[in-house]
Design a protein around this motif. Structure first.
Motif, PDB file in Angstrom:
ATOM      1  N   TYR A  96     -52.314  78.231 -27.367  1.00  0.00           N
ATOM      2  CA  TYR A  96     -51.586  79.496 -27.336  1.00  0.00           C
ATOM      3  C   TYR A  96     -50.732  79.604 -28.591  1.00  0.00           C
ATOM      4  O   TYR A  96     -50.492  78.617 -29.295  1.00  0.00           O
ATOM      5  N   VAL A  97     -50.300  80.816 -28.888  1.00  0.00           N
ATOM      6  CA  VAL A  97     -49.438  81.081 -30.054  1.00  0.00           C
ATOM      7  C   VAL A  97     -48.344  82.071 -29.637  1.00  0.00           C
ATOM      8  O   VAL A  97     -48.585  82.940 -28.794  1.00  0.00           O
ATOM      9  N   PRO A  98     -47.124  81.949 -30.232  1.00  0.00           N
ATOM     10  CA  PRO A  98     -46.669  80.894 -31.138  1.00  0.00           C
ATOM     11  C   PRO A  98     -46.186  79.678 -30.354  1.00  0.00           C
ATOM     12  O   PRO A  98     -46.117  79.703 -29.126  1.00  0.00           O
ATOM     13  N   HIS A  99     -45.777  78.624 -31.089  1.00  0.00           N
ATOM     14  CA  HIS A  99     -45.318  77.387 -30.462  1.00  0.00           C
ATOM     15  C   HIS A  99     -43.808  77.222 -30.529  1.00  0.00           C
ATOM     16  O   HIS A  99     -43.264  76.317 -29.910  1.00  0.00           O
ATOM     17  N   SER A 100     -43.142  78.075 -31.302  1.00  0.00           N
ATOM     18  CA  SER A 100     -41.684  78.008 -31.432  1.00  0.00           C
ATOM     19  C   SER A 100     -41.077  79.332 -30.997  1.00  0.00           C
ATOM     20  O   SER A 100     -41.706  80.386 -31.105  1.00  0.00           O
ATOM     21  N   GLU A 101     -39.855  79.275 -30.503  1.00  0.00           N
ATOM     22  CA  GLU A 101     -39.162  80.476 -30.043  1.00  0.00           C
ATOM     23  C   GLU A 101     -37.988  80.770 -30.974  1.00  0.00           C
ATOM     24  O   GLU A 101     -37.140  79.900 -31.198  1.00  0.00           O
ATOM     25  N   PRO A 102     -37.916  81.976 -31.513  1.00  0.00           N
ATOM     26  CA  PRO A 102     -36.827  82.298 -32.436  1.00  0.00           C
ATOM     27  C   PRO A 102     -35.551  82.649 -31.693  1.00  0.00           C
ATOM     28  O   PRO A 102     -35.575  82.942 -30.488  1.00  0.00           O
ATOM     29  N   ILE A 155     -34.127  90.533 -30.924  1.00  0.00           N
ATOM     30  CA  ILE A 155     -35.435  90.410 -30.293  1.00  0.00           C
ATOM     31  C   ILE A 155     -35.339  89.448 -29.112  1.00  0.00           C
ATOM     32  O   ILE A 155     -34.520  88.543 -29.091  1.00  0.00           O
ATOM     33  N   ALA A 156     -36.204  89.683 -28.136  1.00  0.00           N
ATOM     34  CA  ALA A 156     -36.259  88.812 -26.954  1.00  0.00           C
ATOM     35  C   ALA A 156     -37.628  88.154 -26.884  1.00  0.00           C
ATOM     36  O   ALA A 156     -38.611  88.671 -27.428  1.00  0.00           O
ATOM     37  N   THR A 157     -37.696  87.025 -26.199  1.00  0.00           N
ATOM     38  CA  THR A 157     -38.959  86.304 -26.034  1.00  0.00           C
ATOM     39  C   THR A 157     -39.237  86.071 -24.563  1.00  0.00           C
ATOM     40  O   THR A 157     -38.374  85.563 -23.841  1.00  0.00           O
ATOM     41  N   ILE A 167     -40.749  72.567 -44.096  1.00  0.00           N
ATOM     42  CA  ILE A 167     -40.681  71.625 -42.977  1.00  0.00           C
ATOM     43  C   ILE A 167     -39.249  71.126 -42.777  1.00  0.00           C
ATOM     44  O   ILE A 167     -38.662  71.268 -41.708  1.00  0.00           O
ATOM     45  N   VAL A 168     -38.675  70.573 -43.824  1.00  0.00           N
ATOM     46  CA  VAL A 168     -37.370  69.914 -43.731  1.00  0.00           C
ATOM     47  C   VAL A 168     -36.252  70.890 -43.397  1.00  0.00           C
ATOM     48  O   VAL A 168     -35.361  70.611 -42.590  1.00  0.00           O
ATOM     49  N   ALA A 169     -36.277  72.076 -44.020  1.00  0.00           N
ATOM     50  CA  ALA A 169     -35.189  73.043 -43.825  1.00  0.00           C
ATOM     51  C   ALA A 169     -35.504  74.078 -42.761  1.00  0.00           C
ATOM     52  O   ALA A 169     -34.725  75.018 -42.567  1.00  0.00           O
ATOM     53  N   ASN A 170     -36.610  73.909 -42.054  1.00  0.00           N
ATOM     54  CA  ASN A 170     -37.040  74.906 -41.068  1.00  0.00           C
ATOM     55  C   ASN A 170     -35.984  75.084 -39.967  1.00  0.00           C
ATOM     56  O   ASN A 170     -35.697  74.143 -39.218  1.00  0.00           O
ATOM     57  N   PRO A 171     -35.396  76.275 -39.843  1.00  0.00           N
ATOM     58  CA  PRO A 171     -34.325  76.468 -38.853  1.00  0.00           C
ATOM     59  C   PRO A 171     -34.825  76.610 -37.418  1.00  0.00           C
ATOM     60  O   PRO A 171     -34.020  76.664 -36.489  1.00  0.00           O
ATOM     61  N   GLY A 185     -34.296  84.758 -46.136  1.00  0.00           N
ATOM     62  CA  GLY A 185     -35.686  84.568 -46.537  1.00  0.00           C
ATOM     63  C   GLY A 185     -36.577  83.854 -45.545  1.00  0.00           C
ATOM     64  O   GLY A 185     -37.746  83.601 -45.847  1.00  0.00           O
ATOM     65  N   TRP A 186     -36.093  83.544 -44.339  1.00  0.00           N
ATOM     66  CA  TRP A 186     -36.903  82.808 -43.373  1.00  0.00           C
ATOM     67  C   TRP A 186     -37.650  83.757 -42.441  1.00  0.00           C
ATOM     68  O   TRP A 186     -37.029  84.565 -41.738  1.00  0.00           O
ATOM     69  N   LEU A 187     -38.961  83.673 -42.435  1.00  0.00           N
ATOM     70  CA  LEU A 187     -39.772  84.427 -41.482  1.00  0.00           C
ATOM     71  C   LEU A 187     -39.746  83.702 -40.142  1.00  0.00           C
ATOM     72  O   LEU A 187     -40.017  82.506 -40.069  1.00  0.00           O
ATOM     73  N   TYR A 188     -39.412  84.412 -39.081  1.00  0.00           N
ATOM     74  CA  TYR A 188     -39.253  83.763 -37.783  1.00  0.00           C
ATOM     75  C   TYR A 188     -40.594  83.640 -37.055  1.00  0.00           C
ATOM     76  O   TYR A 188     -41.539  84.386 -37.341  1.00  0.00           O
TER      77      TYR A 188
END
Length: 336
Positions: free
Chosen positions: A128-134, A193-195, A288-292, A145-148
């Motif tokens: 399934y997609v996505p795997h992370s929740e903003p 936004i809601a998830t 990867i390292v700075a991914n919020p 500059g971070w795309l969620y």
């Protein structure tokens, strides 16, 4: 009761179109309307659309691309809420009810939900997609500059008034496609936004083999990064002119950076892999390292996997690339 429109944008997908329309008509939310915009199809799509009669609102237009279909839909919509359903995807029966329950709780600009990955025949793959929740408020992250993390087009429900702060967008060139890029990221600048933390639809992947690198339907792995950069530049102009906000010149996104990673590492020689990792992997590693949106465990795991591409054994390196690029490869391993 608040009314919702499911807009199905179609171009030459006669094989899947009826399933998409049927899933929209089968919603258990009574105030659901279905609009089908056919973008100048040359296959048998028109007879399929016409057979539904007054059950749907059909629009037949000259071919102009996905962005032109979104522009037209947003212009003519009479409801305050909309889901843009790709014509090869489906919604589960409770999808509209679930997202409207969220919209009624708060003044969300967008409600997103997971999509189960299907193969071309419509069978579920287990991914399934996505795997992370903003977070709810992605505005500051976008301004940095971070795309969620967001599902593909069909996994998003929007407040139409929020979309109209961003649309219409230019339709020419690279902007024939990728309308969901402007909807997903532009709308998040206009409100929270809601998830919904469960799958409410199916996302059809036509190259769904676990042995492939590419996981995107719309664009090839090597073409997508260039298109994303151009769209970001256009979005910056739209946001500056209409929302009076300033996005940075460049953006950060792991999905974007892993496309470069995959195209440079997959099937590459041992020396080429080392050269790229030592000299050109800065943005990939930063994503990867700075991914919020990621926790420490996921960051360390992705770094460890990526480092395996430096071993001399090419089959292992290629497996790692497939595993990182394609969620279906992960399902295969988990199922062993």
């Amino acid at each position: 009761m608040n009314h919702v429109t499911v807009v199905i944008c179609n171009y030459n997908y006669e094989r899947y179109l009826a399933a998409a329309i049927d899933s929209a008509l089968a919603q258990d939310y009574p105030a659901t309307h279905v609009m089908v915009i056919d973008d100048g199809s040359t296959d048998g799509s028109r007879p399929i659309i016409e057979k539904y009669g007054t059950l749907i609102s059909p629009i037949f237009k000259k071919n102009g691309g996905q962005v032109s279909a979104y522009n037209l839909a947003i212009e003519v919509l009479e409801t305050e809420y909309v889901i843009f359903l790709d014509s090869d995807d489906v919604l589960y029966r409770s999808a509209v009810s679930e997202v409207m329950r969220c919209f009624m709780e708060r003044d969300w600009a967008k409600v997103q939900f997971r999509l189960d990955v299907m193969n071309a025949a419509g069978a579920l793959t287990g991914a399934y997609v996505p795997h992370s929740e903003p977070p709810h408020d992605c505005r500051k992250l976008l301004l940095d500059g971070w795309l969620y993390p967001s599902p593909p087009a069909s996994g998003n429900a929007y407040r139409v008034s929020a979309l109209r702060r961003v649309f219409p967008v230019p339709e020419e060139g690279v902007n024939r496609y990728g309308a969901d890029f402007y909807a997903i990221y532009g709308v998040a600048l206009s409100g929270p936004i809601a998830t919904v933390p469960k799958s409410l639809g199916g996302y059809r992947v036509h190259n769904a083999g676990s042995a492939t690198v590419s996981f995107a339907n719309s664009e090839q792995m090597t073409r997508a990064p260039k298109a994303f950069n151009k769209r970001w530049t256009i979005l910056r102009t739209i946001v500056r002119d209409r929302l009076q906000m300033e996005l940075p010149p460049a953006f950060h996104d792991f999905s974007h950076e892993k496309a470069f990673f995959c195209s440079n590492i997959y099937h590459a020689t041992f020396l080429t892999r080392w050269h790229w990792m030592l000299r050109d992997s800065g943005r990939y590693l930063h994503a990867i390292v700075a991914n919020p949106f990621w926790g420490l465990k996921k960051k360390l795991g992705t770094l460890a996997l990526s480092s395996l591409c430096l071993v001399p054994y090419s089959p292992l390196s290629d497996f790692v690339v497939r595993y990182i690029a394609n969620p279906l490869a992960r399902r295969r391993v988990a199922g062993r």
